[in-house]
Design an enzyme around this catalytic site. Structure first.
Site, PDB file in Angstrom:
ATOM      1  N   TYR A 308     -47.529  -5.731  15.764  1.00 45.62           N
ATOM      2  CA  TYR A 308     -47.145  -6.808  16.671  1.00 45.62           C
ATOM      3  C   TYR A 308     -47.690  -6.637  18.090  1.00 45.62           C
ATOM      4  CZ  TYR A 308     -43.405  -7.761  13.229  1.00 45.62           C
ATOM      5  OH  TYR A 308     -42.693  -8.058  12.105  1.00 45.62           O
ATOM      6  N   THR A 344     -50.682 -10.128   8.167  1.00 48.94           N
ATOM      7  CA  THR A 344     -49.948  -9.902   9.411  1.00 48.94           C
ATOM      8  C   THR A 344     -48.622  -9.205   9.134  1.00 48.94           C
ATOM      9  OG1 THR A 344     -48.575 -11.912   9.399  1.00 48.94           O
ATOM     10  CG2 THR A 344     -50.823 -12.110  10.277  1.00 48.94           C
ATOM     11  N   ASP A 345     -48.072  -8.592  10.156  1.00 44.61           N
ATOM     12  CA  ASP A 345     -46.689  -8.146  10.078  1.00 44.61           C
ATOM     13  C   ASP A 345     -45.803  -9.392  10.039  1.00 44.61           C
ATOM     14  OD1 ASP A 345     -44.409  -6.510  10.079  1.00 44.61           O
ATOM     15  OD2 ASP A 345     -45.353  -5.081  11.433  1.00 44.61           O
ATOM     16  N   TRP A 346     -44.515  -9.188   9.821  1.00 40.35           N
ATOM     17  CA  TRP A 346     -43.618 -10.310   9.495  1.00 40.35           C
ATOM     18  C   TRP A 346     -43.225 -11.119  10.738  1.00 40.35           C
ATOM     19  CZ3 TRP A 346     -45.585  -8.500   5.570  1.00 40.35           C
ATOM     20  CH2 TRP A 346     -45.140  -8.710   4.264  1.00 40.35           C
ATOM     21  N   LEU A 348     -44.916 -13.827  12.757  1.00 35.56           N
ATOM     22  CA  LEU A 348     -45.735 -14.097  13.945  1.00 35.56           C
ATOM     23  C   LEU A 348     -45.738 -15.567  14.347  1.00 35.56           C
ATOM     24  CD1 LEU A 348     -46.829 -11.215  13.362  1.00 35.56           C
ATOM     25  CD2 LEU A 348     -49.092 -12.049  13.984  1.00 35.56           C
TER      26      LEU A 348
END
Length: 630
Positions: A308, A344-346, A348
């Site tokens: 992030y 992606t990370d969770w 965004l």
């Protein structure tokens, strides 16, 4: 006459009915035979034929997919499960009650990647998995679901360790780093692979290749510590254990995270939340944090997840990794030639509503963009998939508006399809429920995990060779199950009645002042014991010779406790029985510290966030660890 009329009425209507049925059959989406005996299905599409090269199968299926189906594949989100494995719609309960259920995601949003958080027992989980694959099989093209999970094998209370007691229980990544045994690391990966495979989990949202160079960062327990070379060695073995030398139907795909290294957070504040202050590199060690990822690339990790944070002043624009074209395209795709999936990370893109509070999207650096603009920026950066989101309609809109080309979408969908084919999901995604209950948590796996918990203990102090204890001593215990302790000694009720005390501590932390309950669960803040808690611990150490065990999910600051303890050991996720086996000599501690233990909080505040081994006059140095033979 009446008979002739009846015949004239009947024949054309039968003919018309047959014609309608024939035409309808020609235009009706065919049931995908991918999970059946392909040799008995007659004509089949190339993608259904396992004898064809994967690239050809991917191209064939891609050519049949609608834009909606392609967009759905670019999203993965968490779902909740019923305790019995059924798909019946029921109100959610517990921490993850907010999560949607799987069938609407699959049918309505065309999503074919799901991740699970809280899960029921093995049989129910395996039953649920087969149920969702049946839902997927009944969709137009029958594209199977890829099921993902955060770690489930760590003996831990960490929020990211989705512990399930049915799985074998091991120390956290730090524990493996403390042991430093690549062969053991790969053995763990292979055992975890077998247990994941048994219940249908085909993608591991781990390992973490981040480095613990900022001691206050809450996610250190998920790393291999602060040293890049040690981390690289363990990362490679970890990925090979899960995936094998080549990913196939027997493997579990690893999503190594968080590129390009999430450790150097300013003041240790985690970028899951809006109070984060970005990633900083005062020691100019950006490239040092890449070393573990290079090992993951060498092991052919199937996927990569950026973090992030904003890598402050390291790229042409100060935007978070997932939006950052310099990081994803120039560094990852072009420099490292990485052609696996990037997810992606969770969270965004969209804000998350949690009761009366709102958890803002982690769109750091692009907060002013609309949700649709954020989606476009992520894709333009070179990312393939959106974690923790369920808005494929935004991708569809961008293509229809001419802001994204379908050709660009195809690039990402090809990567995602290729992984499904490599995993053998198109050939047979189903599992044997009864076999799953025999594999998950079987005795040899459990014993291997328990032995590793014991090996990872790090002996930091052993004054007068206090350890191992011998004989049936009178013991006073704190934060230890007395029933377990009674198997090792005579448990007494007061320190004064004891020959020796054994206490378990956890590295201190300070909850952030916020309404976000998730943020309050992260172990931020100072690392030292304070006030009455510290006074009570030191008072006990003055009363009776004491063995202190401390759980290190971050580098604790414990100079006074260390000075007064008769013996001091550290663990990285271990049961009471594991500790007592070590204390009483039934097992030997083998661990070496995977990071320094600072001597004071002042020292911590003066460290450079991106630099390893830079604690001034550390209480215990990186790599320190005693043994019973010395």
């Amino acid at each position: 006459m009446n008979g002739l009329r009846k015949k004239n009425w009947f024949v054309p209507r039968v003919f018309a009915l047959l014609l309608i049925l024939t035409l309808a059959s020609a235009h009706r989406p065919k049931p995908a035979p991918a999970y059946r005996d392909l040799n008995k299905n007659g004509k089949m599409d190339v993608y259904e034929d396992p004898s064809k090269p994967i690239a050809q199968r991917v191209d064939d299926l891609l050519s049949q997919m609608t834009l909606d189906e392609k967009a759905g594949m670019m999203f993965i989100n968490g779902v909740r499960l019923n305790d019995d494995g059924s798909l019946e719609e029921r109100p959610g309960t517990g921490m993850f009650a907010f999560a949607p259920t799987a069938p609407p995601m699959i049918r309505d949003k065309k999503i074919t990647h799901l991740n699970i958080w809280a899960a029921p027992g093995t049989k129910a989980l395996a039953t649920w998995y087969n149920n969702i694959q049946k839902v997927a099989e009944e969709t137009r093209l029958g594209i199977p679901v890829t099921l993902a999970s955060d770690p489930r094998h760590y003996f831990s209370n960490n929020i990211f360790a989705m512990a399930a007691n049915s799985f074998s229980q091991w120390p956290e990544q730090l524990g493996f780093a403390a042991i430093g045994d690549e062969k053991l690391m790969r053995q763990f990966g292979d055992i975890a692979r077998q247990e994941y495979l048994a219940v249908g989990i085909r993608e591991a949202l781990h390992p973490m290749a981040d480095l613990a160079t900022e001691p206050r960062w809450p996610r250190i327990s998920g790393t291999f510590g602060e040293d890049a070379n040690l981390s690289a060695k363990m990362i490679k073995a970890y990925v090979l254990g899960f995936q094998g030398a080549t990913l196939d139907k027997n493997g579990v795909a690893c999503m190594t995270k968080h590129f390009s290294g999430g450790g150097p957070q300013k003041e240790g504040l985690d970028p899951h939340f809006e109070f984060q202050k970005g990633q900083i590199y005062p020691g100019k060690h950006f490239n040092y944090h890449l070393i573990p990822f290079e090992a993951a690339f060498a092991a052919k990790t199937a996927a990569i997840m950026p973090y992030y944070g904003v890598p402050v002043d390291q790229t042409s624009e100060n935007v978070a990794f997932g939006f950052n074209k310099d990081i994803i395209t120039k560094l990852l795709r072009e420099k490292y030639k990485y052609d696996g999936v990037v997810c992606t990370d969770w969270g965004l893109i969209t804000d998350a509503k949690m009761g009366n509070t709102v958890w803002p999207a982690r769109a750091w650096g692009v907060e002013n963009l609309s949700e649709k603009e954020r989606v476009q920026k992520v894709i333009d950066a070179g990312v393939d998939q959106f974690g923790g989101e369920s808005v494929p309609n935004l991708v569809v809109d961008l293509v229809k508006e001419g802001k994204l080309t379908e050709k660009r979408i195809d690039v990402s969908v090809k990567r995602l399809l290729r992984q499904k084919f490599e995993l053998g999901l198109f050939d047979n995604p189903y599992i044997d429920v009864d076999k799953a209950t025999q594999i998950v948590g079987k005795e040899e796996f459990r014993k291997a995990g328990e032995a590793t918990q014991r090996r990872a203990f790090t002996l930091l102090k052993n004054e007068g060779k206090t350890l191992p204890l011998t004989g049936k001593k009178k013991i006073y215990v704190q934060n230890i199950d007395k029933a377990v302790a009674a198997q090792y000694g005579e448990v007494v009720d007061t320190p004064e009645a004891a020959e020796i005390a054994i206490i378990r501590l956890k590295t201190p932390w300070v909850p952030v002042e916020t309404e976000n309950f998730m943020a309050k669960m992260f172990h931020h803040g100072d690392l030292d014991f304070k006030g009455k808690e510290k006074e009570d611990i030191l008072a006990l150490l003055d009363k009776v010779p004491t063995v202190v065990d401390i759980y290190l999910d971050r580098p604790a600051v414990i100079p006074e406790i260390s000075a007064k303890a008769k013996a001091l050991v550290a663990n990285y996720g271990a049961s009471d029985a594991a500790l007592l086996d070590v204390v009483f000599g039934k097992a030997k501690p083998e661990g070496k510290l995977p990071f320094e233990l600072p001597s004071s909080m002042e020292v911590v505040r003066n460290q450079k966030e991106d630099v390893p081994h830079d604690s001034k006059d550390p209480l215990y140095t990186f790599g320190f660890g005693l043994s019973y033979s010395k």
